[in-house]
Write a protein that holds these residues in place. Structure first.
Motif, mmCIF file in Angstrom:
data_model
loop_
_atom_site.group_PDB
_atom_site.id
_atom_site.type_symbol
_atom_site.label_atom_id
_atom_site.label_comp_id
_atom_site.label_asym_id
_atom_site.label_seq_id
_atom_site.Cartn_x
_atom_site.Cartn_y
_atom_site.Cartn_z
ATOM 1 N N GLN A 96 0.834 -1.206 0.000
ATOM 2 C CA GLN A 96 0.000 0.000 0.000
ATOM 3 C C GLN A 96 0.870 1.258 0.000
ATOM 4 O O GLN A 96 0.531 2.264 -0.628
ATOM 5 C CB GLN A 96 -0.917 0.005 1.234
ATOM 6 N N VAL A 97 2.004 1.210 0.701
ATOM 7 C CA VAL A 97 2.915 2.351 0.742
ATOM 8 C C VAL A 97 3.574 2.539 -0.619
ATOM 9 O O VAL A 97 3.672 3.663 -1.132
ATOM 10 C CB VAL A 97 3.977 2.156 1.844
ATOM 11 N N ILE A 98 4.028 1.436 -1.223
ATOM 12 C CA ILE A 98 4.699 1.531 -2.517
ATOM 13 C C ILE A 98 3.783 2.128 -3.574
ATOM 14 O O ILE A 98 4.201 2.967 -4.385
ATOM 15 C CB ILE A 98 5.197 0.137 -2.957
ATOM 16 N N LEU A 99 2.504 1.736 -3.555
ATOM 17 C CA LEU A 99 1.567 2.208 -4.572
ATOM 18 C C LEU A 99 1.162 3.663 -4.359
ATOM 19 O O LEU A 99 0.714 4.323 -5.298
ATOM 20 C CB LEU A 99 0.322 1.311 -4.581
ATOM 21 N N GLN A 100 1.345 4.185 -3.128
ATOM 22 C CA GLN A 100 0.855 5.523 -2.839
ATOM 23 C C GLN A 100 1.957 6.535 -2.557
ATOM 24 O O GLN A 100 1.742 7.744 -2.689
ATOM 25 C CB GLN A 100 -0.096 5.477 -1.636
ATOM 26 N N ALA A 101 3.151 6.080 -2.184
ATOM 27 C CA ALA A 101 4.201 7.000 -1.760
ATOM 28 C C ALA A 101 4.918 7.622 -2.949
ATOM 29 O O ALA A 101 4.880 7.108 -4.077
ATOM 30 C CB ALA A 101 5.216 6.254 -0.885
ATOM 31 N N ASP A 102 5.597 8.729 -2.673
ATOM 32 C CA ASP A 102 6.502 9.313 -3.651
ATOM 33 C C ASP A 102 7.605 8.287 -3.934
ATOM 34 O O ASP A 102 8.139 7.655 -3.025
ATOM 35 C CB ASP A 102 7.101 10.593 -3.065
ATOM 36 N N ILE A 103 7.966 8.122 -5.194
ATOM 37 C CA ILE A 103 8.963 7.119 -5.565
ATOM 38 C C ILE A 103 10.306 7.389 -4.881
ATOM 39 O O ILE A 103 11.076 6.456 -4.620
ATOM 40 C CB ILE A 103 9.128 7.041 -7.098
ATOM 41 N N ALA A 104 10.591 8.645 -4.535
ATOM 42 C CA ALA A 104 11.840 8.957 -3.841
ATOM 43 C C ALA A 104 11.877 8.292 -2.474
ATOM 44 O O ALA A 104 12.934 7.810 -2.032
ATOM 45 C CB ALA A 104 11.999 10.468 -3.703
ATOM 46 N N PHE A 105 10.745 8.228 -1.782
ATOM 47 C CA PHE A 105 10.676 7.545 -0.497
ATOM 48 C C PHE A 105 10.952 6.053 -0.663
ATOM 49 O O PHE A 105 11.648 5.436 0.153
ATOM 50 C CB PHE A 105 9.306 7.769 0.134
ATOM 51 N N VAL A 106 10.411 5.462 -1.722
ATOM 52 C CA VAL A 106 10.637 4.039 -1.992
ATOM 53 C C VAL A 106 12.122 3.775 -2.217
ATOM 54 O O VAL A 106 12.681 2.784 -1.723
ATOM 55 C CB VAL A 106 9.799 3.587 -3.202
ATOM 56 N N HIS A 107 12.800 4.657 -2.930
ATOM 57 C CA HIS A 107 14.230 4.487 -3.162
ATOM 58 C C HIS A 107 15.020 4.618 -1.860
ATOM 59 O O HIS A 107 16.002 3.894 -1.654
ATOM 60 C CB HIS A 107 14.725 5.509 -4.186
ATOM 61 N N LEU A 108 14.630 5.537 -0.973
ATOM 62 C CA LEU A 108 15.313 5.669 0.313
ATOM 63 C C LEU A 108 15.164 4.402 1.148
ATOM 64 O O LEU A 108 16.126 3.929 1.771
ATOM 65 C CB LEU A 108 14.767 6.877 1.078
ATOM 66 N N ALA A 109 13.970 3.837 1.160
ATOM 67 C CA ALA A 109 13.756 2.590 1.890
ATOM 68 C C ALA A 109 14.578 1.459 1.286
ATOM 69 O O ALA A 109 15.126 0.614 2.005
ATOM 70 C CB ALA A 109 12.268 2.238 1.881
ATOM 71 N N ALA A 110 14.676 1.424 -0.037
ATOM 72 C CA ALA A 110 15.469 0.400 -0.707
ATOM 73 C C ALA A 110 16.946 0.520 -0.360
ATOM 74 O O ALA A 110 17.659 -0.490 -0.224
ATOM 75 C CB ALA A 110 15.274 0.480 -2.215
ATOM 76 N N SER A 111 17.429 1.741 -0.205
ATOM 77 C CA SER A 111 18.824 1.956 0.186
ATOM 78 C C SER A 111 19.093 1.371 1.559
ATOM 79 O O SER A 111 20.103 0.680 1.776
ATOM 80 C CB SER A 111 19.141 3.456 0.173
ATOM 81 N N ALA A 112 18.187 1.622 2.494
ATOM 82 C CA ALA A 112 18.363 1.065 3.833
ATOM 83 C C ALA A 112 18.338 -0.459 3.800
ATOM 84 O O ALA A 112 19.144 -1.125 4.460
ATOM 85 C CB ALA A 112 17.277 1.601 4.759
ATOM 86 N N GLU A 113 17.432 -1.016 3.029
ATOM 87 C CA GLU A 113 17.322 -2.477 2.953
ATOM 88 C C GLU A 113 18.524 -3.090 2.260
ATOM 89 O O GLU A 113 18.921 -4.219 2.556
ATOM 90 C CB GLU A 113 16.033 -2.874 2.228
ATOM 91 N N ALA A 114 19.149 -2.378 1.336
ATOM 92 C CA ALA A 114 20.321 -2.908 0.632
ATOM 93 C C ALA A 114 21.439 -3.233 1.611
ATOM 94 O O ALA A 114 22.095 -4.276 1.504
ATOM 95 C CB ALA A 114 20.803 -1.902 -0.412
#
Length: 440
Positions: A96-114
């Motif tokens: 639900q967050v991925i579909l609604q959030a700004d894509i920049a937020f998704v990239h920041l979360a991906a950086s942390a998960e990396a």
């Protein structure tokens, strides 16, 4: 480095990526699992220079002068693990967050998960769909910590196929209409062979190392039943031919016998999932030498929260897991290991647990060979598009220095991999120490 907190996704990257060691590193007093063998080798030393294993020798080195010596205390060194079905931008956030959030937020979360993915011992992943190009660039440039990434770019699907998350308000599609998910690079919709060729080429100019095609329905896309078919054989072949023109290959998302068979007929070289295939389909994979990249889903513990049709579809997939691996063994298929853990930071921590699931069908050595050397062979099929030309998944002279030091013997106890925080004493990628607790 300042540690930021992202709501719902934990901490951002916690430390600066490590520098390269100032001197060659000499490892001594270890037992070696090389990613190819069924047993450990003793009485060796290993030298890492730069990002490469420069020497593996028997006995003691002639000299340790000018080297940083790491006494491994009799522990096991093995190659860094490889996850062949990972979604870098989907792993840490609810759908639900991925579909609604700004894509920049998704990239920041991906950086942390990396960073967390790397510290779990997965030094390489093949991204099976999503805009991971910038993340890969940031990791490769030393800006952030994370695994090597083989990006597929947007998963290419048809109208109504798996990965088409458009709302009904976005229909009907017009010639000039592009959804937000397509603009963000999450998926690409193609309904003709010419559109397929264009979408494939779009991924390559962004840096794709292989192409992800959707051959049927999927679990997480609510309106795509598992038994549906997407591309015709001709359309799928258009992707295969275009990928071959770029010197690489296509992986196809397919669960059912029909979708797997159509993918193989079109020349696809790697089938993802295959959980509902039958004996005839497994024999076809064996005949053509097609890879099966599947995931050992056992229960709802291996998936994020699901409801309604998605939950029903996942239970159908899970029910087929045992038969899939039994057919793979029966027909001697080339099997790759991946996890496909998405939409939950908590679930992402189960990468090692998923690998340990393989002990139901394989010995620990077979499972570890699959997640290291065998997966490395499949990565190398990206050919001219391979950004990492040295060998991955094996520890031998000339290979990349991606390695783990394990407290215990994973060939005796595969579950050690499931607790990386406790059992991984060293995580080295590209010759750099991302974790080293030997002196702690």
């Amino acid at each position: 480095m300042l540690s930021l907190v992202l709501p719902g996704v934990g901490h951002a990257q916690t430390t600066q990526p490590p520098p390269a060691p100032a001197k060659p590193v000499l490892f001594t007093n270890f037992r070696l699992f090389d990613g190819k063998s069924s047993t450990l080798r003793d009485g060796l030393f290993m030298v890492v220079e730069g990002n490469t294993i420069s020497q593996i020798g028997q006995g003691q080195p002639a000299s340790s002068e000018g080297k940083t010596v790491v006494d491994c205390g009799g522990k096991v060194i093995m190659p860094g693990l490889i996850d062949m079905h990972w979604h870098s931008l989907l792993a840490a956030l609810p759908i639900q967050v991925i579909l609604q959030a700004d894509i920049a937020f998704v990239h920041l979360a991906a950086s942390a998960e990396a960073e967390r993915t790397l510290l779990r011992g997965f030094t390489t992943i093949r991204d099976a769909g999503g805009p991971s190009f910038a993340l890969k660039q940031a990791i490769d440039s030393g800006m952030i910590s994370g695994p090597r990434i083989y990006p597929s770019g947007a998963m290419i699907t048809t109208t109504g196929g798996h990965g088409d998350f458009r709302s009904l308000a976005e229909l009907p599609r017009t010639a000039n209409q592009v959804s937000q998910a397509e603009r963000d690079g999450a998926n690409a919709i193609a309904d003709t062979a010419d559109e397929v060729r264009m979408r494939v080429r779009e991924q390559f100019i962004q840096g794709a190392t292989q192409i992800k095609m959707v051959g049927g329905g999927g679990v997480s896309t609510p309106r795509s039943p598992l038994d549906m078919l997407t591309f015709t054989e001709e359309q799928m072949r258009a992707a295969v031919e275009t990928a071959a023109d770029w010197g690489t290959y296509v992986l196809a998302h397919a669960y059912t016998p029909e979708s797997v068979q159509r993918s193989v007929a079109a020349g696809v070289q790697c089938v993802e999932h295959g959980h509902l295939m039958d004996d005839k389909t497994a024999a076809l994979l064996a005949k053509h030498g097609t890879w099966l990249s599947t995931q050992p889903f056992l229960s709802e513990e291996d998936v994020g929260p699901l409801a309604g049709p998605s939950r029903e579809k996942f239970l159908e997939v899970t029910a087929g897991t045992d038969n899939t691996y039994k057919l793979a063994r029966k027909h001697g298929l080339k099997v790759a290991f991946g996890t496909d853990l998405i939409f939950s930071q908590t679930l992402a921590t189960r990468q090692g647990t998923m690998l340990a699931h393989l002990k139901r069908w394989y010995s620990a050595a077979e499972a570890l060979n699959m997640a290291t050397g065998a997966n490395g062979q499949l990565l190398a099929m990206s050919g001219h598009r391979n950004p990492y030309p040295r060998k991955l998944g094996v520890l031998e002279e000339g290979a990349y220095a991606d390695l783990l030091l394990i407290d215990g013997n994973p060939l005796d106890n595969l579950d050690l991999i499931a607790n990386p925080e406790q059992n991984l004493r060293i995580v080295m990628k590209d010759g750099k120490f991302y974790k080293n607790t030997l002196n702690a």
